[in-house]
Design a protein around this motif. Structure first.
Motif, PDB file in Angstrom:
ATOM      1  N   UNK A   1       0.810  -1.222   0.000  1.00 33.26           N
ATOM      2  CA  UNK A   1       0.000   0.000   0.000  1.00 33.26           C
ATOM      3  C   UNK A   1       0.840   1.268   0.000  1.00 33.26           C
ATOM      4  N   UNK A   2       2.168   1.114   0.008  1.00 35.08           N
ATOM      5  CA  UNK A   2       3.058   2.269   0.032  1.00 35.08           C
ATOM      6  C   UNK A   2       3.504   2.629  -1.377  1.00 35.08           C
ATOM      7  N   UNK A   3       3.463   3.905  -1.705  1.00 33.48           N
ATOM      8  CA  UNK A   3       3.881   4.384  -3.024  1.00 33.48           C
ATOM      9  C   UNK A   3       5.358   4.060  -3.243  1.00 33.48           C
ATOM     10  N   UNK A   4       5.683   3.202  -4.217  1.00 26.19           N
ATOM     11  CA  UNK A   4       7.078   2.774  -4.405  1.00 26.19           C
ATOM     12  C   UNK A   4       8.002   3.880  -4.902  1.00 26.19           C
ATOM     13  N   UNK A   5       7.429   4.994  -5.365  1.00 26.42           N
ATOM     14  CA  UNK A   5       8.261   6.077  -5.908  1.00 26.42           C
ATOM     15  C   UNK A   5       8.592   7.144  -4.866  1.00 26.42           C
ATOM     16  N   UNK A   6       8.093   6.976  -3.646  1.00 27.52           N
ATOM     17  CA  UNK A   6       8.313   7.985  -2.613  1.00 27.52           C
ATOM     18  C   UNK A   6       9.061   7.396  -1.418  1.00 27.52           C
ATOM     19  N   UNK A   7       9.983   8.161  -0.870  1.00 28.63           N
ATOM     20  CA  UNK A   7      10.651   7.744   0.352  1.00 28.63           C
ATOM     21  C   UNK A   7       9.658   7.840   1.514  1.00 28.63           C
ATOM     22  N   UNK A   8       9.929   7.057   2.558  1.00 25.76           N
ATOM     23  CA  UNK A   8       8.975   6.942   3.647  1.00 25.76           C
ATOM     24  C   UNK A   8       8.671   8.280   4.316  1.00 25.76           C
TER      25      UNK A   8
END
Length: 273
Positions: A105-112
């Motif tokens: 569910x985490x956007x793979x293109x953005x750092x945490x």
């Protein structure tokens, strides 16, 4: 179940006669559930018992699956079954979701850190306050702050689960709904996440609703448990009572299906911690 709170509308989560249907078929029915601050309730049952359908309704997301919920679900007094901006704003603000596989569910293109900042900014938190909350939350869940500078594919499953929990803490939710939060983790990391969730509810006063088929995990994390079968609650009560002296035949068979659950590793029960 009846909460000890006299102000039921102020509860983090309240459910009354919740029915989730697809057409004429009712797939889930929760007669009553009241979750107070710092309390943890579990819902257990086999696949297809209605657990996840109830969860989606409590989050106000039944429409995404084509289901029709009726009854009452309130989060901090706000009707979650109403399609209103106020109800939609509760998700990720007063109520948070911790899933089985958070990395998906985490956007793979953005750092945490950017992911967390974007979530907080969407709810009107200033950039400076968002960064402060994120750093504080990472410390609370014992997540190395350096991990926040990584992308989702660069972290482990345990780190991803800690990040999602940290995000809920940063958003200062009153209630966390957890859907099989430890089933994708190895035993060591699972134990760490269980300890973390227990600490959050005892020290931070966060209420929790745990959806799971993992009875040992439920025994550690919850004070009260509902057992579901074919969309209905067949037994409920304080967790040690239901698991220690089940009255319903289905509950007995459910416990008998994992006879080693009490001895597979040392356990510290949530209700005595």
């Amino acid at each position: 179940m009846n909460s000890e709170s006299s102000n039921s509308e102020g509860l983090p989560l309240r459910v009354k006669d919740l029915r989730v249907s697809y057409g004429d078929r009712v797939v889930s029915h929760i007669p009553s559930l009241e979750l107070a601050a710092g309390q943890s309730i579990g819902i257990v049952g086999e696949s297809g018992s209605g657990k996840s359908s109830a969860l989606m309704a409590m989050l106000g997301l039944s429409s995404t699956t084509g289901a029709q919920p009726t009854g009452l679900v309130t989060v901090s007094g706000v009707d979650m079954l109403a399609d209103t901006p106020q109800a939609r704003s509760m998700l990720g603000w007063d109520i948070g979701l911790v899933m089985q596989s958070p990395q998906s569910s985490l956007n793979p293109t953005m750092k945490l850190r950017n992911l967390a900042r974007a979530a907080l900014r969407r709810h009107g938190v200033s950039k400076e306050d968002a960064d402060k909350r994120i750093t504080e939350a990472a410390s609370i869940v014992r997540l190395d702050e350096r991990v926040l500078g990584r992308y989702p594919h660069e972290i482990s499953g345990g780190q991803a689960q800690r990040f999602v929990i940290a995000l809920a803490v940063a958003q200062r939710v009153r209630c966390i709904l957890a859907d099989e939060p430890t089933s994708a983790l190895d035993v060591t990391v699972q134990a760490e996440v269980i300890t973390l969730l227990n600490r959050l509810r005892h020290e931070e006063g966060i209420a929790m609703l745990l959806i799971s088929h993992d009875l040992p995990v439920v025994s550690e994390l919850t004070d009260y448990v509902l057992v579901m079968r074919n969309g209905e609650v067949v037994e409920e009560g304080k967790t040690p009572q239901v698991f220690g002296n089940p009255q319903n035949e289905y509950t007995k068979s459910l416990l008998a299906s994992v006879p080693e659950w009490q001895t597979e590793r040392p356990r510290k029960n949530a209700w005595t911690s």
